[in-house]
Design a protein around this motif. Structure first.
Motif, mmCIF file in Angstrom:
data_model
loop_
_atom_site.group_PDB
_atom_site.id
_atom_site.type_symbol
_atom_site.label_atom_id
_atom_site.label_comp_id
_atom_site.label_asym_id
_atom_site.label_seq_id
_atom_site.Cartn_x
_atom_site.Cartn_y
_atom_site.Cartn_z
ATOM 1 N N ILE A 34 -30.941 -2.778 9.591
ATOM 2 C CA ILE A 34 -30.094 -3.005 10.545
ATOM 3 C C ILE A 34 -30.789 -2.907 12.013
ATOM 4 C CG2 ILE A 34 -28.880 -0.740 10.669
ATOM 5 C CD1 ILE A 34 -26.505 -1.842 11.597
ATOM 6 N N VAL A 35 -31.639 -1.718 11.992
ATOM 7 C CA VAL A 35 -32.181 -1.415 13.178
ATOM 8 C C VAL A 35 -33.609 -2.444 13.763
ATOM 9 C CG1 VAL A 35 -31.857 0.795 13.547
ATOM 10 C CG2 VAL A 35 -33.544 0.258 12.022
ATOM 11 N N SER A 36 -34.050 -2.774 12.597
ATOM 12 C CA SER A 36 -35.265 -3.905 12.935
ATOM 13 C C SER A 36 -34.562 -5.373 13.089
ATOM 14 C CB SER A 36 -36.086 -4.050 11.718
ATOM 15 O OG SER A 36 -36.859 -2.954 11.274
ATOM 16 N N LYS A 37 -33.485 -5.624 12.651
ATOM 17 C CA LYS A 37 -32.759 -6.943 12.876
ATOM 18 C C LYS A 37 -32.373 -6.616 14.438
ATOM 19 C CE LYS A 37 -31.284 -8.910 8.790
ATOM 20 N NZ LYS A 37 -30.034 -8.795 7.757
ATOM 21 N N ALA A 38 -31.720 -5.311 14.916
ATOM 22 C CA ALA A 38 -31.223 -5.346 16.255
ATOM 23 C C ALA A 38 -32.425 -5.363 17.138
ATOM 24 C CB ALA A 38 -30.621 -4.220 16.230
ATOM 25 N N ILE A 39 -33.542 -5.088 16.915
ATOM 26 C CA ILE A 39 -34.824 -4.869 17.821
ATOM 27 C C ILE A 39 -35.207 -6.411 17.859
ATOM 28 C CG2 ILE A 39 -37.197 -4.049 18.036
ATOM 29 C CD1 ILE A 39 -36.313 -1.621 16.620
ATOM 30 N N ARG A 40 -35.313 -7.009 16.737
ATOM 31 C CA ARG A 40 -35.850 -8.281 16.727
ATOM 32 C C ARG A 40 -34.890 -9.543 17.429
ATOM 33 N NH1 ARG A 40 -37.048 -8.384 11.411
ATOM 34 N NH2 ARG A 40 -34.924 -9.498 10.932
ATOM 35 N N GLU A 41 -33.703 -9.297 17.345
ATOM 36 C CA GLU A 41 -32.652 -10.179 17.662
ATOM 37 C C GLU A 41 -32.058 -9.926 19.047
ATOM 38 O OE1 GLU A 41 -30.252 -10.857 14.205
ATOM 39 O OE2 GLU A 41 -31.908 -11.519 12.747
ATOM 40 N N SER A 42 -32.191 -8.744 19.436
ATOM 41 C CA SER A 42 -31.439 -8.460 20.531
ATOM 42 C C SER A 42 -32.304 -7.871 21.552
ATOM 43 C CB SER A 42 -30.304 -7.232 20.318
ATOM 44 O OG SER A 42 -29.277 -7.826 19.315
#
Lengths: 312, 243
Positions: free
Chosen positions: B174-182
């Motif tokens: 969830i954190v990698s996605k948040a960093i990548r997408e936001s």
């Protein structure tokens, strides 16, 4: 940074002890090569004893910096990565070398020059360790410069050689004038390099700012609350709480006290042949160097201070 | 390789300090010992905290934004505080990347706090050892807790879910996605510390409504008219039940 007197006395006393030992060693080398008349017996042992006392006092002062001095032995563990750990190893080694040097002279052993060479090498290593503790922190930009190392070496040597000159003059040694001349020259050299670092630090551009600290790229950001009102370790350890005027006053005080006045006193003492003036130069210079070290810490502006600009 | 970290969404944080108090509550009650306070209920209260929420005003009136900024140890991938420690009390765990202090080895020389540009290490004034965020290491691996509670106390306490927790080296976390997408970013990137914790920027939330979205898309022939309002004389439920 908020200057801690334990560390101020540690670094100034170590510098003086190292300079004094180097003075003794260089005198012995010059005597051995016939460039200086030999000092009276007892000069080397007495000088070495004073150097050991200075180093031991500095070491004692450093314990007041620790929260758990009884665990200090642990600090020799990480010498592969930590300059502080390296200093913890090199300092006792240097004290042992100086003690052995003085003892060998006292007993009249032949190998004093060899011990002196080893001691001088360890002494330079100790200068390197002490200075790198500060110079290796790259975001403390006031410290992260080769000038930190040069200053530690020159200021330590100046104060130690001044002490050697005062000692030689008090004992009426034949080489007192030459050693005094070295002390004046080293004091002037220290002043040049310290002023060079002041000049550099006055022109520093901080690499961190509030924008990089919180990652918001807007030219106008103002802190409204730091999250607490009564202070914390962050506000006590990294802010000296003095006005810029005080800092400026201390700067001029140490330029006068560590360099100008001692150099003038020592020159006058050498010309008049008055040992009292050299002793006075020594005392004034040590106080000046304490002020210099206080300024060295106070001037360093830690980037964490960006997060603590307003209480609420 | 695992690197556990927090991702803090500045767009969502409301500055309520719940993460600060829950952090203090959990960590002061832990087996590592209390986090000492002085004058907690008096003038000039001070004490040891792992986590703080600060507030900044960005911009010039009237175009200002209030940014609440939680700050705790960033668990840097290249932590400058670790190599300077003379005793090895400060270390970075190879298995999950958490930067920890061994309180039994720490001599309280404060050198690590000098070597941290973020100011997230605090000396406990009574225990005289350096303290910092542990990412609730005594909680996240506790098999006695239900799976959903094996998270840092601050993450569980956040009422707006502004704090995400996970492994930033796992691309699907969830954190990698948040960093990548936001557009997650690191603090003070100029020093090369590679903080593991990231922050998500403030975002302007706008509703984009096009003309055709105002009408029902599933009524293309417009045969659904507005339902006729029943007349006052028409039968109602009262007529059925009042007999």
């Amino acid at each position: 940074m908020n200057p801690a007197f334990s560390v101020i006395f540690l670094t100034t006393l170590l510098g003086a002890g190292q300079g004094l030992f180097l003075a003794l060693f260089v005198i012995e080398v010059r005597v051995a090569t016939g460039l200086l008349p030999a000092p009276s017996t007892g000069f080397y042992p007495l000088g070495s004893a004073i150097a050991v006392v200075l180093l031991a006092t500095g070491l004692l002062a450093s314990f007041f910096h620790l929260g758990h001095p009884e665990r200090a032995w642990r600090s020799a563990a990480m010498w592969r990565t930590s300059w502080l750990s390296r200093e913890v190893i090199v300092l006792p080694a240097f004290m042992a070398a100086v003690a052995a040097y003085g003892w060998a002279h006292w007993q009249g052993w032949p190998g004093t020059l060899l011990i002196g060479v080893i001691g001088a090498a360890v002494c330079l290593l100790l200068f390197l360790c002490t200075a790198m503790i500060y110079a290796c922190i790259k975001f403390l930009q006031e410290w992260a410069t080769p000038l930190t190392l040069i200053n530690f070496v020159l200021l330590g040597c100046a104060s130690g050689v001044m002490l050697a000159a005062a000692l030689a003059a008090l004992r009426g040694e034949p080489n007192a004038f030459v050693v005094g001349l070295w002390a004046v020259l080293l004091t002037v050299a220290g002043m040049v390099s310290r002023i060079a670092s002041l000049w550099r630090n006055a022109r520093l551009k901080p690499r961190s700012n509030l924008q990089t600290a919180i990652g918001i790229k807007h030219p106008r950001i103002v802190q409204k609350a730091q999250g607490f009102m009564g202070g914390s370790f962050n506000t006590r350890e990294f802010f000296h709480g003095r006005t810029p005027g005080t800092l400026r006053a201390v700067k001029w005080l140490f330029i006068a006290g560590a360099f100008v006045i001692p150099a003038a006193l020592a020159s006058a003492g050498l010309q008049a042949g008055a040992p009292a003036l050299l002793v006075a130069a020594c005392a004034v210079q040590f106080c000046g160097l304490v002020a210099e070290r206080w300024f060295f810490f106070a001037q360093a502006n830690h980037p964490q201070n960006l997060y603590y600009q307003a209480v609420s | 390789m695992t690197q556990l970290a927090l991702v803090i969404d500045l767009n969502v944080c409301v500055g309520c300090h719940a993460c600060v108090t829950s952090c203090k509550e959990w960590n002061t009650s832990g087996e590592a010992g209390f986090m000492s306070d002085d004058n907690p209920y008096d003038r000039d209260p001070t004490g040891t905290f792992f986590n703080r929420v600060q507030t900044f005003e960005v911009g010039e009136f009237p175009n200002t934004q209030t940014v609440h900024f939680p700050k705790s140890c960033l668990h840097c991938e290249d932590p400058p505080c670790v190599p300077v420690c003379p005793t090895g009390a400060s270390y970075k765990r190879p298995e999950d990347g958490i930067v920890l202090v061994d309180y039994d080895k720490c001599i309280g020389c404060k050198y690590c706090s000098w070597a941290c540009p973020y100011g997230v290490r605090e000396l406990d004034e009574h225990q005289k050892v350096m303290k910092k965020c542990t990412l609730c290491v005594d909680r996240i691996y506790d098999a006695k807790l239900p799976e959903s509670e094996r998270k840092p106390a601050c993450v569980l306490a956040c009422p707006t879910s502004a704090r995400l927790y996970g492994d930033i080296h796992d691309e699907e976390s969830i954190v990698s996605k948040a960093i990548r997408e936001s557009a997650g970013y690191a603090l003070m990137p100029e020093w090369g510390t590679q903080p593991a914790n990231h922050y998500l920027p403030r975002r302007k939330t706008e509703m984009r409504i096009h003309e055709d979205e105002l009408e029902r898309a599933d009524n293309p022939l417009k045969i659904d008219g507005r339902l006729p309002k029943p007349g006052a004389k028409d039968p109602s439920l009262d007529d059925v039940t009042s007999w």
